[in-house]
Design a protein around this motif. Structure first.
Motif, PDB file in Angstrom:
ATOM      1  N   GLU A 196       0.902   1.997  -9.661  1.00 10.02           N
ATOM      2  CA  GLU A 196       0.969   3.417 -10.014  1.00 10.02           C
ATOM      3  C   GLU A 196       0.942   4.310  -8.781  1.00 10.02           C
ATOM      4  O   GLU A 196       0.237   4.028  -7.815  1.00 10.02           O
ATOM      5  CB  GLU A 196      -0.233   3.798 -10.892  1.00 10.02           C
ATOM      6  CG  GLU A 196       0.003   3.559 -12.360  1.00 10.02           C
ATOM      7  CD  GLU A 196      -1.154   4.040 -13.220  1.00 10.02           C
ATOM      8  OE1 GLU A 196      -0.905   4.397 -14.368  1.00 10.02           O
ATOM      9  OE2 GLU A 196      -2.316   4.049 -12.738  1.00 10.02           O
ATOM     10  N   VAL A 197       1.688   5.392  -8.891  1.00  9.33           N
ATOM     11  CA  VAL A 197       1.666   6.412  -7.850  1.00  9.33           C
ATOM     12  C   VAL A 197       1.221   7.718  -8.477  1.00  9.33           C
ATOM     13  O   VAL A 197       1.635   8.038  -9.592  1.00  9.33           O
ATOM     14  CB  VAL A 197       3.080   6.626  -7.258  1.00  9.33           C
ATOM     15  CG1 VAL A 197       3.080   7.807  -6.291  1.00  9.33           C
ATOM     16  CG2 VAL A 197       3.561   5.393  -6.541  1.00  9.33           C
ATOM     17  N   LEU A 198       0.387   8.425  -7.746  1.00 10.46           N
ATOM     18  CA  LEU A 198       0.045   9.769  -8.193  1.00 10.46           C
ATOM     19  C   LEU A 198       1.203  10.649  -7.741  1.00 10.46           C
ATOM     20  O   LEU A 198       1.470  10.764  -6.540  1.00 10.46           O
ATOM     21  CB  LEU A 198      -1.268  10.179  -7.535  1.00 10.46           C
ATOM     22  CG  LEU A 198      -1.994  11.421  -8.027  1.00 10.46           C
ATOM     23  CD1 LEU A 198      -3.449  11.347  -7.590  1.00 10.46           C
ATOM     24  CD2 LEU A 198      -1.362  12.695  -7.537  1.00 10.46           C
ATOM     25  N   THR A 199       1.930  11.215  -8.707  1.00 10.66           N
ATOM     26  CA  THR A 199       3.129  11.970  -8.309  1.00 10.66           C
ATOM     27  C   THR A 199       2.881  13.477  -8.247  1.00 10.66           C
ATOM     28  O   THR A 199       3.536  14.173  -7.498  1.00 10.66           O
ATOM     29  CB  THR A 199       4.307  11.712  -9.264  1.00 10.66           C
ATOM     30  OG1 THR A 199       3.872  11.994 -10.606  1.00 10.66           O
ATOM     31  CG2 THR A 199       4.790  10.280  -9.171  1.00 10.66           C
ATOM     32  N   ALA A 248       0.845  -1.192   0.000  1.00 10.66           N
ATOM     33  CA  ALA A 248       0.000   0.000   0.000  1.00 10.66           C
ATOM     34  C   ALA A 248       0.879   1.239   0.000  1.00 10.66           C
ATOM     35  O   ALA A 248       1.992   1.218   0.544  1.00 10.66           O
ATOM     36  CB  ALA A 248      -0.904   0.010   1.229  1.00 10.66           C
ATOM     37  N   ILE A 249       0.355   2.284  -0.600  1.00 11.23           N
ATOM     38  CA  ILE A 249       1.094   3.548  -0.638  1.00 11.23           C
ATOM     39  C   ILE A 249       0.634   4.405   0.522  1.00 11.23           C
ATOM     40  O   ILE A 249      -0.565   4.610   0.719  1.00 11.23           O
ATOM     41  CB  ILE A 249       0.808   4.291  -1.957  1.00 11.23           C
ATOM     42  CG1 ILE A 249       1.227   3.430  -3.138  1.00 11.23           C
ATOM     43  CG2 ILE A 249       1.491   5.652  -1.972  1.00 11.23           C
ATOM     44  CD1 ILE A 249       0.757   3.961  -4.484  1.00 11.23           C
ATOM     45  N   MET A 250       1.587   4.881   1.290  1.00 12.97           N
ATOM     46  CA  MET A 250       1.226   5.805   2.361  1.00 12.97           C
ATOM     47  C   MET A 250       1.845   7.160   2.110  1.00 12.97           C
ATOM     48  O   MET A 250       3.047   7.285   1.933  1.00 12.97           O
ATOM     49  CB  MET A 250       1.711   5.301   3.709  1.00 12.97           C
ATOM     50  CG  MET A 250       1.291   6.247   4.814  1.00 12.97           C
ATOM     51  SD  MET A 250       1.862   5.760   6.436  1.00 12.97           S
ATOM     52  CE  MET A 250       3.468   6.504   6.441  1.00 12.97           C
ATOM     53  N   SER A 251       0.993   8.149   2.126  1.00 13.33           N
ATOM     54  CA  SER A 251       1.520   9.508   2.026  1.00 13.33           C
ATOM     55  C   SER A 251       1.478  10.097   3.436  1.00 13.33           C
ATOM     56  O   SER A 251       2.304   9.726   4.264  1.00 13.33           O
ATOM     57  CB  SER A 251       0.674  10.278   1.004  1.00 13.33           C
ATOM     58  OG  SER A 251       1.299  11.453   0.640  1.00 13.33           O
ATOM     59  N   GLY A 252       0.517  10.915   3.759  1.00 19.06           N
ATOM     60  CA  GLY A 252       0.427  11.405   5.137  1.00 19.06           C
ATOM     61  C   GLY A 252      -0.025  10.318   6.095  1.00 19.06           C
ATOM     62  O   GLY A 252       0.272  10.344   7.290  1.00 19.06           O
ATOM     63  N   GLY A 253      -0.770   9.369   5.574  1.00 17.59           N
ATOM     64  CA  GLY A 253      -1.221   8.255   6.397  1.00 17.59           C
ATOM     65  C   GLY A 253      -2.488   8.527   7.186  1.00 17.59           C
ATOM     66  O   GLY A 253      -3.016   7.633   7.856  1.00 17.59           O
ATOM     67  N   SER A 254      -3.006   9.737   7.110  1.00 18.78           N
ATOM     68  CA  SER A 254      -4.138  10.068   7.983  1.00 18.78           C
ATOM     69  C   SER A 254      -5.419   9.331   7.586  1.00 18.78           C
ATOM     70  O   SER A 254      -6.341   9.211   8.376  1.00 18.78           O
ATOM     71  CB  SER A 254      -4.385  11.579   7.993  1.00 18.78           C
ATOM     72  OG  SER A 254      -4.665  12.043   6.693  1.00 18.78           O
ATOM     73  N   ASP A 255      -5.452   8.830   6.380  1.00 19.58           N
ATOM     74  CA  ASP A 255      -6.602   8.032   5.954  1.00 19.58           C
ATOM     75  C   ASP A 255      -6.223   6.553   5.970  1.00 19.58           C
ATOM     76  O   ASP A 255      -6.910   5.719   6.554  1.00 19.58           O
ATOM     77  CB  ASP A 255      -7.012   8.461   4.544  1.00 19.58           C
ATOM     78  CG  ASP A 255      -8.222   7.706   4.034  1.00 19.58           C
ATOM     79  OD1 ASP A 255      -9.211   7.617   4.781  1.00 19.58           O
ATOM     80  OD2 ASP A 255      -8.165   7.188   2.908  1.00 19.58           O
ATOM     81  N   LEU A 256      -5.097   6.258   5.384  1.00 16.94           N
ATOM     82  CA  LEU A 256      -4.681   4.865   5.253  1.00 16.94           C
ATOM     83  C   LEU A 256      -4.501   4.177   6.609  1.00 16.94           C
ATOM     84  O   LEU A 256      -4.987   3.062   6.826  1.00 16.94           O
ATOM     85  CB  LEU A 256      -3.361   4.786   4.464  1.00 16.94           C
ATOM     86  CG  LEU A 256      -2.815   3.375   4.320  1.00 16.94           C
ATOM     87  CD1 LEU A 256      -3.654   2.582   3.336  1.00 16.94           C
ATOM     88  CD2 LEU A 256      -1.363   3.371   3.896  1.00 16.94           C
TER      89      LEU A 256
END
Ligand SMILES: Cc1cc2nc3c(=O)[nH]c(=O)nc-3n(C[C@H](O)[C@H](O)[C@H](O)COP(=O)(O)OP(=O)(O)OC[C@H]3O[C@@H](n4cnc5c(N)ncnc54)[C@H](O)[C@@H]3O)c2cc1C
Ligand code: FES
Ligand code: FES
Lengths: 757, 329, 166
Positions: free
Chosen positions: B206-209, B29-37
């Motif tokens: 895929e990643v949204l960059t 899984a892709i984690m960005s800020g993580g506040s949702d994931l």
């Protein structure tokens, strides 16, 4: 043993406010520095050697028969130290009729079925998931009105029509009075289920490792009643149960009785031989214990054409959930508040607690009374309007006054209700606003009364206190009253300091341990300031009398002439002769014969039932309703409360603010949305409460009708304000949109439904 | 609530991250800020074996003005960073408004624009703990073929509550999607799908960059309705962008958010305004279209009659606000 | 999953601690470092009692932050706000204006107020609401909290002026 006689030699009546040294000034809470710097310990912060962590297995269904419970896989999981099932909990009862773990049927979603203790929360959760419970679903009762129907399944053998408790009361001849009335009005109101939503989640740490000795750290409003009920549950003498309270992260009427998790943690600890912490995880907070269930209020009242309210009839139906623990309190209380505000000629009350497949409900902040006032206050407002009267005028015409005795015997030794109404109306500018505001802006009033203490709910209403004076001229005050944030410990320190003539900061309040605390029923029914305050005052006087002997000897005057003030002791009017309080203490403690100073005080209502003091208040709400979205914005609240003497005005204001928040939150936002017996919004995000943005400006007026029986004339401010808030806001909304919203919370969609367009 | 276990991967470059994604397929899984994931993982809605953190990648945290005047915003920029950025404030105020109402400042400091765009859909029945969900049957999101929100529905009707999505669509932004085989650019209007489970066109690996915002032009507006100001998901959002005058708009873009599994473009309403201009009647008619477009959702705790009315008010008020905005050169 | 040694500075104190990837910053601070000043509430981002301040002083929800992501970084918690042995003006103001009741939310409120006032000592009402909306306070109803923040702001403003002059 001869009973010590407590001499009350502080002539409160004769001393004016200016005369008091520390009472009536603003004091910061004594534990405040710890709280703002992260040093305060709450139950979740307790770390004990070898401590285990618990997880409870709960019923997913509202009603089902347990066919089997298989714990083998859980027990085999490394790190699991104890597993308990109904077998382990036989003969342990919560309250009157609820078995700790059900042996046959689960009766609500979240009903405890088994529990595990393991080396970590993670392992405990894993183990709980491995416990296999087989169920057979049973017919469900999820609606309080349907539960009353003849053909509804009956939940408990003894409760016909699922009525678990019924109280009926009649005063005067209501039918005859109704017949004389010129105007009669009927309304029905509903309040929906809710959760207290304390900042601190449900939690306890139990240490039952010594056989027959149970120690428990948990937030509570009443360590004493917790001790009693745990002792009864485990068949131990009370002294073998030790409650340690630490800090309590909010009470809001929700922490007045033990709940299953307290017993389960203890059982697990006993079985594992290790201390155990049990804490609600996430949504469990909303699923394991909640506040009030749905209540339906049918009200009817009558008045004469000159605007005199003559008779009130109330029929209340409570969803009490699957079991009754102590919920009868709510009918005992609401039945009294029919008479509290208006000197009516007759009344009729019926309150029924009806079983459903919801968890055993207790009450939300306001104890059922504030919610009842949401209904009664709106009803009376509507009656006034029906008669073409201004609600303020109506309330002033009808409000009770000092010296009044209600139909069920409550005597108002002091009463500032009319003063509150007048002052609030003046400050809020009622006359310039009522009936003159633009569309969708509204103004409304709510008035209330509140007893300080409630003898009769429990056998007695005792609070006791000890004062130990230390040789540096300071004192330790021992009380059993918990401080859940209401600042009661600081209030007690102020009272104690006033008597001893020292500063509140010189007092160390020792509390939160049933091994050392003197008896105190606890912090509910707004009894703290009045009852424990009186006990504290008496204890301090006792200590002072012991010191007075020494001082009288040194100063060669009669004890009765002594004044204790500003850290000094001197004969009345001769301050130049003063000796330091610390010196008097030192001389007493270090006399040749050796003496010890320990004051003892106690208070219990001298009445058979009920209390000696009542507080009163009035609030005016100003709101704006968005006609597009139905969102209600509270623009301003004006609150005036007769609290007797305000021991610590800053705290009085804080209590008023907090209750305005809570009342506003309940009346506009809070609802545990239920579907199939499950809470749909079990989170801080979806269970809506207002936050910083939503809070209005609040104007406070403190009315001090010095009560002859209160400590320095104080009464209460523990729930007096909240009984006014919900009705005031609801009445303001009615004023804004032209129609009542009879169901709480006044969620935007309910408001839109009421705006007829 | 605790997180399930996983292996943590913190790539040093985007390429390294894309390689990891390619390697681990649907186990990562892709984690960005993580506040949702992370919350969804705590709920056991997701249990990836690997977690790819985008947080160390400075290449995803840049704001860059491109030659054609458009603005390229790195996916891992936090919402706070963007909301406080001068270019966003000055050139894309409606986007700023949308970002600024996400959760609370706390959430915005952690949450990123990429994460907000990709935000998982939510529903009352599924965004709950595992134990809670065990009290009833599963759904499309878990292990069954049903939707609790609309019982008869053939697919998941969880709501897409992204606050930035609608306005990005209205502004005609695009997103850059990268995988180890290359990059593709997808207009935001084509990024979402009307399915609560497969709610975006993102493919595994895929990643949204980045998000690319075309040069600011015309006027735009964003509105969010929620019961509480601060920390509340929307009961409805609406974004609109208009180029040209009120009388003769050259283009009109209207998007309704938080009412369906995808932000809803409203072509019929767009047409009304395009043809009729922003007159009272046209605005009212457009708002009515929005109201009618709302599905009859059952089992929600804001009754449909109310939600429909709310949407109409939302759209109307926003369009009136838009009409009053100064027309930009 | 293998534990990893991380270097985490809390309130200026360097810690080396072994963490699993799935442990949150909140869990590590409370359970491994015994720093219990930061409270555990909803653990879901919605109550704010777990708020700590990150490297730029910004508010962070420690219940939604992975501890591993904080390797080599520093945080400030409510235990690190005091200035020497003195309470910080924000703490003092909370205390003096009755903004503390039960105290469970207080760490979250203090850290949120600090993040605001560290960068803005003249906050508007909206600034304050916006900074505080992430934190619940059941007891005070936020009323005295807002007042305390305004008062603290004025103390801090004065301090800035004095500092500027010296
Ligand atoms: C209390 C609370 C309140 C909230 N309120 C709101 C609100 O009002 N409005 C709102 O819109 N949101 C809200 N959110 C949701 C969320 O916090 C924000 O949407 C935030 O912007 C998500 O960003 P993130 O970086 O934290 O996302 P993450 O949690 O990191 O990711 C979210 C999803 O997107 C995927 N993802 C992230 N980045 C990428 C990428 N670059 N490429 C491909 N996939 C990616 C992840 O795999 C995950 O599925 C709230 C959350 C909480 C906890
Ligand atoms: S515990 Fe982190 S927000 Fe509630
Ligand atoms: S002081 Fe109790 S919740 Fe804020």
């Amino acid at each position: 043993m001869a009973k010590a006689k407590i001499k009350n030699n502080v002539p409160t009546k004769s001393r004016t406010k200016e005369d008091l040294a520390v009472v009536g000034k603003n004091w910061s809470r004594l534990d405040g520095a710890d709280k703002v710097s992260g040093r305060s310990i709450f139950a979740d912060d307790v770390r004990l050697p070898g401590m285990l962590f618990a997880k409870v297995v709960r019923s997913p269904y509202p009603h089902a028969r347990i066919i089997s419970i298989d714990t083998s896989e859980a027990e085999a999981l490394p790190g699991v130290k104890a597993v308990i099932t109904p077998e382990d909990a036989k003969d342990i009862w919560i309250g009157i009729s609820q078995p700790l773990l059900p042996t046959e049927n689960v009766t609500h979603v979240g009903h405890e079925v088994a529990a595990v203790a393991a080396m970590s929360e993670e392992i405990a959760a894993q183990a709980a998931a491995l416990i296999k419970v087989e169920y057979e679903r049973l017919p469900e009762l999820l609606d309080v009105e349907k539960a009353l129907k003849e053909d509804a399944p009956q939940l408990h053998e003894k409760a016909a029509l699922n009525i678990g408790w019924q109280q009926e009361e009649e005063h005067g001849d209501p039918d005859a009075v109704f017949a004389e009335c010129d105007v009669i009005r009927e309304d029905t109101y509903i309040t929906n289920p809710s959760h207290n939503c304390y900042a601190e989640y449900h939690v306890c740490v139990a240490d039952f490792t010594k056989p027959g000795k149970l120690k428990m750290w948990t937030p509570t409003q009443t360590a004493h009643l917790f001790q009693q009920s745990l002792a009864a549950g485990f068949k131990l003498p009370a002294s073998d149960v030790r409650l340690l309270t630490l800090n309590t992260g909010g009470g809001f009427t929700g922490r007045t009785s033990t709940r299953p998790h307290h017993f389960l943690a203890a059982l697990l600890s006993r079985k594992a031989g290790k201390p155990v912490r049990l804490r609600a995880a996430g949504d469990e907070e909303f699923i394991m214990c909640r506040a009030g269930g749905k209540v339906i209020y049918k009200l009817r009242s009558g008045a004469s054409k000159d605007g005199k309210l003559k008779v009130i009839e109330a029929d209340l139906l409570f969803d009490t959930g699957a079991y009754i623990e102590s919920q009868m309190i709510v009918t005992l209380l609401t039945s009294k508040y029919i008479h509290a505000l208006y000197p009516i000629e007759a009344s009729r009350y019926r309150g029924r607690l009806v079983h459903t497949n919801h968890l055993p409900y207790y009450f939300h902040h306001g104890g059922g009374i504030a919610q009842f006032q949401f209904a009664l206050g709106q009803h009376v407002d509507a009656l006034a309007r029906e008669m073409g009267m201004d609600p303020v005028e109506f309330n002033l015409l009808n409000a009770v006054e000092e010296g009044h005795t209600t139909m069920e015997g409550a005597h108002y030794a002091s009463c500032g209700l009319k003063e509150c109404i007048e002052k609030t109306a003046a400050m809020a500018g009622w006359n310039d606003k009522y009936g003159k505001l633009p569309k969708f802006k509204g103004i409304g009033i709510g008035i209330g009364a509140m007893a300080s203490g409630a003898k009769g709910l429990y056998k007695h209403d005792t609070s006791a206190a000890f004062v130990k004076v230390t040789e540096d001229g300071k004192a330790s005050l021992f009380v059993g009253l918990p401080d859940m944030g209401q600042s009661s410990h600081t209030t007690m320190a102020i009272i104690c300091a006033e008597v001893l003539g020292i500063l509140p900061t010189d007092i160390t309040v020792i509390s939160g341990d049933t091994d050392t605390d003197p008896l105190d029923i606890g912090a509910f029914t707004q009894r703290g300031t009045f009852n424990t305050g009186n006990a504290t005052k008496n204890a301090a006087i006792d200590a002072r009398d012991q010191l007075a002997k020494t001082a009288a000897n040194i100063l060669e005057v009669d004890e009765a002439q002594l004044v204790f003030r500003d850290g000094k002791v001197y004969p009345e009017g001769q301050e130049d002769k003063a000796i330091a309080f610390a010196k008097v203490v030192y001389k007493t403690l270090h006399s040749r014969e050796g003496r010890f100073v320990m004051g003892r005080g106690f208070y219990n209502s001298p009445l058979e039932k009920g209390t000696m003091a009542y507080s009163f208040g009035a609030q005016i709400a100003e709101v704006t309703v968005d006609p597009g979205t139905g969102v209600v914005t509270v623009d301003k609240m004006t609150a005036s409360h007769d609290v007797g003497r305000a021991i610590n005005p800053r705290v009085v204001e804080g209590q008023i603010d907090g209750q305005i928040f809570s009342g506003m939150s309940q009346v506009l936002y809070e609802e545990t949305l239920m579907e199939d017996g499950q809470v749909m919004n079990p989170s801080r995000l979806d269970y809506k409460m207002p936050r910083a943005f939503e809070m209005p400006e609040v104007d406070h007026i403190i009315v001090e009708s010095i009560d002859p029986n209160g400590p320095f004339g104080a009464k209460e401010v523990g729930e007096g304000p909240i009984v006014c808030t919900m009705q005031a806001i609801a009445n303001a909304v009615t004023n804004a949109i032209g129609d009542q919203v009879t169901e709480m919370p006044l969620a935007p969609w309910r408001v839109i439904r009421a705006i007829k367009d | 609530m605790q997180l399930p276990q996983f292996e943590y991967i913190r790539p040093k470059s985007l390429a390294e991250g894309l390689a990891a994604l390619a390697e681990h397929g649907d186990k990562i899984a892709i984690m960005s800020g993580g506040s949702d994931l992370l919350l969804n993982m705590k709920f056991r809605l997701e249990g990836p074996a690997y977690l790819l953190s985008l947080n160390g990648l400075s290449e995803l945290q840049q704001l860059e003005k491109l030659d054609d005047g458009s603005l390229r915003v790195g996916a891992a920029c936090t919402l706070t960073h963007l909301a406080e950025h001068t270019i966003i404030k000055e050139c894309y105020p409606a986007l700023r408004a949308a970002i600024f109402v996400v959760g609370s400042r706390h959430v915005r400091n952690m949450g990123t624009i990429g994460g907000n765009i990709c935000l998982e859909t939510r529903c009352w029945y599924t965004n709950q703990s595992k134990i809670w969900r065990d009290t009833r049957e599963g759904c499309f999101k878990t292990d069954a073929e049903q939707c609790h929100v609309i019982k008869s529905a053939p697919k998941c009707h969880a709501l897409n509550s992204t606050d930035s999505g609608p306005i990005l669509m209205a502004l005609d932004a695009s997103v850059v999607l990268a995988s180890h085989t290359g990059e593709r650019i997808v207009p935001m209007r084509e990024f979402y799908q009307n399915d609560g489970v497969e709610h975006t066109v993102l493919k595994p690996g895929e990643v949204l960059t980045a998000v690319v915002l075309p040069p600011a032009k015309g006027r735009s507006v964003f509105r969010k309705l929620s019961q509480r100001e601060g920390l509340d998901f929307a009961t409805g959002t609406f974004a609109a962008a208009v180029i040209g005058s009120n009388e003769q708009p050259e283009s009109v873009s209207l998007v309704l958010g938080s009412v369906a599994p995808e932000p809803r473009v409203m072509p019929q309403a767009e047409k009304i305004l395009l043809e009729g201009g922003l007159t009272d009647e046209a605005i009212d008619a457009a708002a009515d279209v929005a109201r009618r477009a709302l599905l009859e959702v059952t089992n929600l705790f804001t009754p449909t009659f109310y939600k429909k009315r709310l949407i109409k008010v939302l759209v109307k008020d926003a369009l009136l606000e838009l009409r009053d905005q100064r027309v930009r050169g | 999953m293998a534990k990893q040694l991380i270097a985490l500075t809390v309130n200026g104190d360097p810690y080396e601690v072994a963490v699993s990837p799935h442990q949150t910053l909140l869990e590590v601070m409370r359970d491994s470092l015994n720093l219990t000043g930061t409270k555990r509430g909803c653990t879901a981002g919605s109550c704010g009692v777990c708020t700590v301040n990150g490297e730029q002083g910004e508010v962070i929800l420690s219940c939604l932050a992975l501890a591993v992501e904080w390797d080599g970084r520093s945080v400030t918690t409510v235990e690190g706000v005091e200035e020497g042995n003195e309470l910080h003006p924000i703490q003092k103001s909370f205390l003096e204006h009755g903004a503390v009741q039960c105290g469970f939310c207080t760490p979250g409120l203090i850290m949120s107020a600090k993040a605001l006032l560290d960068v803005n000592t003249s906050p508007s009402e909206t600034d304050i609401n916006e900074a505080m909306a992430g934190v619940i306070c059941r007891c005070t109803g936020h009323i005295k909290v807002k007042k305390a923040i305004k008062e603290a702001a004025s103390v801090l403003r004065e301090r800035e002026v004095n500092h500027g002059e010296s």
